[in-house]
Motif scaffolding. Structure first.
Motif, short mmCIF file in Angstrom:
data_model
loop_
_atom_site.label_atom_id
_atom_site.label_comp_id
_atom_site.label_asym_id
_atom_site.label_seq_id
_atom_site.Cartn_x
_atom_site.Cartn_y
_atom_site.Cartn_z
N GLU A 51 -3.38 37.70 -28.95
CA GLU A 51 -4.56 37.52 -29.80
C GLU A 51 -5.49 36.53 -28.98
OE1 GLU A 51 -4.98 39.17 -32.30
OE2 GLU A 51 -3.16 39.75 -33.24
N CYS A 52 -4.86 35.53 -28.24
CA CYS A 52 -6.21 34.87 -27.42
C CYS A 52 -6.59 35.60 -26.48
CB CYS A 52 -5.26 33.66 -26.92
SG CYS A 52 -4.86 32.29 -27.69
N TYR A 53 -5.97 36.61 -25.85
CA TYR A 53 -6.69 37.38 -24.73
C TYR A 53 -7.51 38.47 -25.47
CZ TYR A 53 -4.27 35.55 -20.69
OH TYR A 53 -3.83 34.62 -19.44
N GLU A 54 -7.10 38.90 -26.50
CA GLU A 54 -8.03 39.86 -27.22
C GLU A 54 -9.35 39.10 -27.50
OE1 GLU A 54 -5.81 41.95 -30.56
OE2 GLU A 54 -4.55 42.82 -28.99
N CYS A 55 -9.30 37.92 -28.17
CA CYS A 55 -10.45 37.16 -28.44
C CYS A 55 -11.23 36.98 -26.96
CB CYS A 55 -10.00 35.92 -28.86
SG CYS A 55 -11.35 35.10 -29.52
N ILE A 56 -10.60 36.65 -25.97
CA ILE A 56 -11.54 36.67 -24.69
C ILE A 56 -12.06 37.92 -24.23
CG2 ILE A 56 -11.15 36.12 -22.21
CD1 ILE A 56 -8.80 34.18 -23.09
N ASP A 57 -11.42 38.96 -24.48
CA ASP A 57 -11.98 40.15 -24.00
C ASP A 57 -13.01 40.42 -24.87
OD1 ASP A 57 -11.55 42.68 -22.31
OD2 ASP A 57 -11.56 43.58 -24.57
N ALA A 58 -13.33 40.11 -26.18
CA ALA A 58 -14.34 40.43 -27.00
C ALA A 58 -15.76 39.54 -26.62
CB ALA A 58 -13.83 40.08 -28.53
N ILE A 59 -15.31 38.37 -26.20
CA ILE A 59 -16.09 37.21 -25.82
C ILE A 59 -16.82 38.00 -24.50
CG2 ILE A 59 -16.42 34.95 -24.90
CD1 ILE A 59 -14.39 33.98 -26.72
N ARG A 60 -15.89 38.32 -23.68
CA ARG A 60 -16.66 38.70 -22.33
C ARG A 60 -17.46 39.92 -22.53
NH1 ARG A 60 -10.95 37.91 -18.95
NH2 ARG A 60 -11.20 35.76 -18.51
N ALA A 61 -17.13 40.74 -23.57
CA ALA A 61 -17.86 42.03 -23.85
C ALA A 61 -19.11 41.64 -24.56
CB ALA A 61 -17.12 43.10 -24.48
N GLN A 62 -19.02 40.60 -25.22
CA GLN A 62 -20.26 40.08 -25.86
C GLN A 62 -20.17 40.99 -27.50
OE1 GLN A 62 -23.91 39.66 -23.67
NE2 GLN A 62 -22.91 38.07 -22.10
N ASP A 63 -19.08 41.26 -27.66
CA ASP A 63 -19.15 42.11 -28.98
C ASP A 63 -18.78 41.28 -30.18
OD1 ASP A 63 -18.36 43.78 -30.94
OD2 ASP A 63 -17.12 45.11 -29.79
N ARG A 64 -20.02 40.85 -30.68
CA ARG A 64 -19.68 39.90 -31.73
C ARG A 64 -19.19 40.02 -32.77
NH1 ARG A 64 -22.36 35.33 -30.45
NH2 ARG A 64 -22.46 34.74 -32.68
N PRO A 65 -19.06 41.29 -33.50
CA PRO A 65 -18.33 41.70 -34.66
C PRO A 65 -17.01 41.73 -34.16
CG PRO A 65 -20.31 43.19 -34.57
CD PRO A 65 -20.34 42.33 -33.43
N HIS A 66 -16.59 42.00 -32.97
CA HIS A 66 -15.28 42.18 -32.60
C HIS A 66 -14.89 40.72 -32.28
CE1 HIS A 66 -11.99 43.79 -29.61
NE2 HIS A 66 -11.56 43.80 -30.75
N MET A 67 -15.74 40.02 -31.75
CA MET A 67 -15.30 38.45 -31.72
C MET A 67 -14.90 37.55 -32.74
SD MET A 67 -17.76 35.41 -29.86
CE MET A 67 -18.71 36.66 -28.85
N ARG A 68 -15.77 38.07 -33.80
CA ARG A 68 -15.68 37.52 -35.12
C ARG A 68 -14.06 37.76 -35.89
NH1 ARG A 68 -20.15 39.23 -39.19
NH2 ARG A 68 -18.69 41.04 -39.15
N GLU A 69 -13.78 39.09 -35.76
CA GLU A 69 -12.34 39.51 -35.96
C GLU A 69 -11.37 38.87 -35.34
OE1 GLU A 69 -9.85 43.70 -36.07
OE2 GLU A 69 -12.02 43.72 -35.47
N GLU A 70 -11.37 38.84 -33.82
CA GLU A 70 -10.52 38.15 -33.18
C GLU A 70 -10.22 36.89 -33.18
OE1 GLU A 70 -8.36 40.02 -31.64
OE2 GLU A 70 -9.35 42.00 -31.76
N LEU A 71 -11.26 36.04 -33.32
CA LEU A 71 -11.15 34.57 -33.79
C LEU A 71 -10.46 34.33 -35.27
CD1 LEU A 71 -14.81 33.42 -32.72
CD2 LEU A 71 -12.68 32.64 -31.91
#
Length: 275
Positions: A51-71
């Protein structure tokens, strides 16, 4: 002093966190979810890492909706472990104990915000944090690098080690010194490659080369993990384009010669640079 809007926002945030805690408790309770009921701290380790790595991937992709989900998924792991900890018979603790200890630590290690200490820049803040941490953990007389980067992947641990020793002056005076060291390590790698494949020196020298490269990243203010991730993404993008180029010529990857792959690679690079 908080405004009325800020107070309302804080109350709603607290309400939603309480709801999440209650949902997690229900999942673990009798009659809840069989899968959740079977889990332990140990069984959830891989989930936490993933989950931490998936969150990091969303951050790097600057995908804010995905970032919110992964956080949210990362928060779930914290809540899950807290629920398991609360069930422990000998040494129980819960999410409130975790939050209390965190808040106490943040206040204690930010005396320039919550106390009378004065620091003027980020470097001063980090030095002060490190000094307070060492005092708290009673490690003033223990090795300076004790537990530095413990549990981190090797690349991140190398970055943490080099950053920490630089704080006490163990560093090159400029970039030129690091570049020269990288050249030296590259020559040593080349020399060891003449040895048998099983020679331990090969792995050792390649490790030294990687470590020096991480050091150069630090000096340039570059996160080596992000730099390598960007290189991975670039390579993946280019190789996918190479495969596409070869398919357009009626050539599969399995049948392509090294020369054909290289020609396609150079073409892809040229096309990128021309954009």
């Amino acid at each position: 002093m908080m405004t009325d809007d800020e107070m309302i926002h804080c109350r709603e945030a607290a309400r939603q966190l309480e709801r999440a805690i209650a949902v997690m408790h229900r999942l673990r309770a009798p009659g809840g979810c069989p899968w959740d009921a079977e889990q332990t701290h140990e069984s959830l380790v891989s989930n936490l890492v993933e989950e931490c790595y998936e969150c990091i991937d969303a951050i790097r992709a600057q995908d804010r909706p995905h970032m919110r989900e992964e956080l949210g998924d990362v928060l779930l792991q914290v809540l899950f472990h807290a629920e398991l900890a609360a069930e422990h018979k000998e040494v129980p603790f819960d999410i409130y104990d975790i939050a209390r200890e965190l808040s106490d630590k943040l206040v204690r290690r930010h005396p320039h915000v919550f106390g009378t200490s004065e620091v003027s820049d980020t470097e001063g803040v980090l030095s002060q944090w490190d000094a307070i941490k060492r005092k708290e953990q009673a490690i003033e007389d223990k090795p300076y690098l004790k537990n530095c980067g413990k549990g981190l992947p090797s690349l991140l641990k190398a970055a943490k080690i080099t950053k920490k020793v630089a704080k006490v002056g163990f560093d090159w005076p400029d970039h030129a010194g690091v570049i020269e060291k990288i050249r030296e390590e590259t020559d040593e790698v080349a020399a060891t490659l003449e040895l048998p494949d099983t020679a331990p020196q090969v792995e050792e020298e390649l490790g030294d080369l990687l470590f020096c490269t991480v050091n150069l990243c630090r000096r340039r203010g570059i996160d080596p993990e992000l730099a390598l991730d960007a290189a991975n993404r670039k390579f993946e993008r280019r190789f996918n384009a190479v495969e596409k180029q070869l398919k357009a010529q009626g050539i599969s990857l399995a049948d392509a010669t090294p020369q054909q792959m290289e020609a396609a690679w150079q073409l892809v690079k040229a096309q990128e640079h021309a954009r």
